[in-house]
Design an enzyme around this catalytic site. Sequence first.
Site, PDB file in Angstrom:
ATOM      1  N   ASP A 180       1.809  33.253 -41.829  1.00  0.00           N
ATOM      2  CA  ASP A 180       0.562  33.458 -41.105  1.00  0.00           C
ATOM      3  C   ASP A 180       0.809  34.374 -39.911  1.00  0.00           C
ATOM      4  O   ASP A 180       1.720  35.207 -39.952  1.00  0.00           O
ATOM      5  CB  ASP A 180      -0.011  32.101 -40.674  1.00  0.00           C
ATOM      6  CG  ASP A 180      -1.528  32.060 -40.737  1.00  0.00           C
ATOM      7  OD1 ASP A 180      -2.160  32.887 -40.054  1.00  0.00           O
ATOM      8  OD2 ASP A 180      -2.087  31.204 -41.450  1.00  0.00           O
ATOM      9  N   HIS A 255      -4.916  32.482 -35.487  1.00  0.00           N
ATOM     10  CA  HIS A 255      -5.110  31.971 -36.846  1.00  0.00           C
ATOM     11  C   HIS A 255      -3.948  31.090 -37.290  1.00  0.00           C
ATOM     12  O   HIS A 255      -4.144  29.994 -37.832  1.00  0.00           O
ATOM     13  CB  HIS A 255      -5.289  33.161 -37.796  1.00  0.00           C
ATOM     14  CG  HIS A 255      -5.676  32.810 -39.193  1.00  0.00           C
ATOM     15  ND1 HIS A 255      -4.742  32.530 -40.171  1.00  0.00           N
ATOM     16  CD2 HIS A 255      -6.882  32.714 -39.794  1.00  0.00           C
ATOM     17  CE1 HIS A 255      -5.377  32.270 -41.310  1.00  0.00           C
ATOM     18  NE2 HIS A 255      -6.676  32.377 -41.112  1.00  0.00           N
ATOM     19  N   SER A 619      -9.155  29.503 -45.371  1.00  0.00           N
ATOM     20  CA  SER A 619      -7.922  29.460 -44.571  1.00  0.00           C
ATOM     21  C   SER A 619      -7.721  28.091 -43.940  1.00  0.00           C
ATOM     22  O   SER A 619      -6.588  27.648 -43.741  1.00  0.00           O
ATOM     23  CB  SER A 619      -7.973  30.515 -43.457  1.00  0.00           C
ATOM     24  OG  SER A 619      -7.645  31.786 -43.923  1.00  0.00           O
TER      25      SER A 619
END
Length: 840
Positions: A180, A255, A619
């Site tokens: 990620d 994220h 996600s």
Amino acid sequence: MVRVMLVRFGFLLLMISFVFLSNNTLGQQQDDDDDSAVYIVTLKQPPIVHLFEEQELKHKKSKFTPKLRPRNNSRKRHGKSKIPSVVQSHDSFLRKTLKGEKYIKLYSYHYLINGFALFINSQQAEKLSMRKEVANIVLDYSVRTATTYTPQFMGLPQGAWVKEGGFEIAGEGVIIGFIDTGIDPNHPSFNDNDSKRSYPIPKHFSGVCEVTPDFPSGSCNKKLIGARHFAQSAVTRGIFNSSEDYASPFDGDGHGTHTASVAAGNHGVPVIVSNHNFGYASGIAPRAFISVYKALYKSFGGFAADVVAAIDQAAQDGVDILSLSITPNRKPPGVATFFNPIDMALLSAVKAGIFVVQAAGNTGPAPKTMSSFSPWIFTVGASSHDRVYSNSLTLGNNVTIPGMGFAIPTDSGKMYKMISAFHALNNSTSVDKDMYVGECQDYENFDQDRVSGKLLICSYSARFVLGLSTIKQALDVAKNLSATGVIFYIDPYVLGFEINPTPMDMPGIIIPSVEDSKTLLKYYNSSIQRDVTTKEIVSFGAVAAIEGGLNANFSNRAPKVMYYSARGPDPEDNSFNDADVLKPNLVAPGNSIWGAWSSASTDSTEFEGEKFAMMSGTSMAAPHVAGVAALIKQSYPQFTPSTISSALSTTALLNDNKGSPIMAQRTYSNPDQSLYTATPSDMGSGFVNATAALDPGLVFDTSFEDYISFLCGINGSDTVVFNYTGFRCPANNTPVSGFDLNLPSITVSTLSGTQTFQRSMRNIAGNETYNVGWSPPYGVSMKVSPTQFSIAMGENQVLSVTLTVTKNSSSSSFGRIGLFGNTGHIVNIPVTVIAKIASS
């Protein structure tokens, strides 16, 4: 003929070790007319993982027994000592092939695939492609990224966590690797300050933590045990911005921090945003270890070569689970979608015992929008949960409009006049000069005397979604104008974008519905008083009150499959032919998810400087399942990836919290007004059921050899299978389709006549008697045998399913097989068919 494949789909997953070797400096990269680019080169010799001796459970038996012939049939186990020689062989090969020429080797891949990433020109690429040692050359391509309450919604406190011994040890000993945007190591979700129970030392992990100025020594701890970053492809291209992207595992985006906390964040961390406590956060497996492999970045996304390196390293380090919240921009070209560097490397990861979870993608709700293709990858779609932060706007005509926004209310019992941004402009501003004035982004455009004490109405356009305009800026403008609050109505062109509730430090509301926005504006415009002669506005008569949206209620019908969650059928190729593989595998909470946020993130201005943020997407769904997989792995350390997949799939829920079938949103325009009963193409086997997955009763096993047989069954795949895996497809191989794999589902893209399918199940529970029931798809008659069986622990049972076409169907139709044990186990097997009556 040049054997170079041009690939530009934007998602990638593979694994490698970080080896940067250059024969020249970046300043010597290329002239203006040079066509140099980054290429991923794979060699025909097998990677280290394929040299490992198989360690199968005694009771495990492959359903298929093709005579596979690997190039290297050595039974000797190879480990880290093999790595230097592999890297040296790469360097020697390149020196001989590109003798005296300039090139940059970014990485050597060796653990899951054997190859390297190079910065070379097209002539050098052709020269490499002519070497017999080279299997494939692929152009590097771009990649992109695709709770406080969800553990309760999933029943963990009274279910799965209790079975594990409580949240205090849930997931302990299991290592989850995240590919990620990195992690903020200072976040309380990742500290190891548990005074009651110290973390054990993971004996099977060999990863390290990078040390850099922005990721100093001590950033890792007994919970966050590994952290690296991979960016050589971006650096070589000259697009890496070290001040914004951070040349370290530190997360400059947010994220990666978010997804890691959803899966394995600490239990009981207060979620305080804009000075309001929204509850206490916990990951699904709060005691699991975290190892981070940063390969995506805020300013440019990511590149395949870097992601490949990250995954290869994760496998070499010894992670148990890989969570990938990244998806492709387009489907891979070639013989089949499965044959791409990512999925092939992940196949090797599965062979090494790693359970791989991937987000389905956010390109729904149309059919065949799936962005995760292969049967060895566990694909997760996104659903809602029942928590809603309700906000509303009550108009002077007693009409109440629902909305969203983490905002305080206006004074109780009091209505305030409203004024549109377009009617609040000062004399020097006009729409002709600034077409975006309605978005309330510039204080100098407005007349404070007109706005003071009123509710300012602003437009929420696509510019907010793109980050060109922000809620925060509009609120600052409103405060400077002494407005009482702000109302955002939706621009019709924002359809198709998920809007999350946003922190507001004054009364405010976002109206996400176009129809409700029209209702607001109609009332507002009808309440304007004008001079009869001049038509000039005399006064604004529209009034309203904002309820506020800080308090959650839990009355929502849930789960529902979100409109943006990518749908099946699984496309087998770029012609959109259907693969006989069920995708997604299941759905999990992905909408409006609280998660940890990086202190340096500017990705969402509304949450800038906060420790938590609310995000939506597949996600967010994928790490929920990664966390549940960690709980399963903790309970059953011997479970293979396919066994974990089976436990998750066969126990999935089919009904929502109201006892009705799970629904799916059909369109992005007013999605809750277009619901329909979710099918396996929407939700796979159903909604993740963590508690039941820890006690599945019967499990389906699928081996690496089974997957190879499946790949060999694809027309024209012999050479590709050999080049990627080192296994030769037998000349007299009986074709194996996806519906032949021993998966906990049956998917047939074209069913004609009568076909029989077999599934083998193994009992991991006590002695039990099962009754079998079924519901056939439309246009098909179904017979399942046996209809009842008794099975002891460790025994296997074969289920025979015969499908006969009775009517044509132009699209997929759906059925289901249910196995009901007398001690409470329930095993669900979805059946998806397109029935075709052969023409005479």
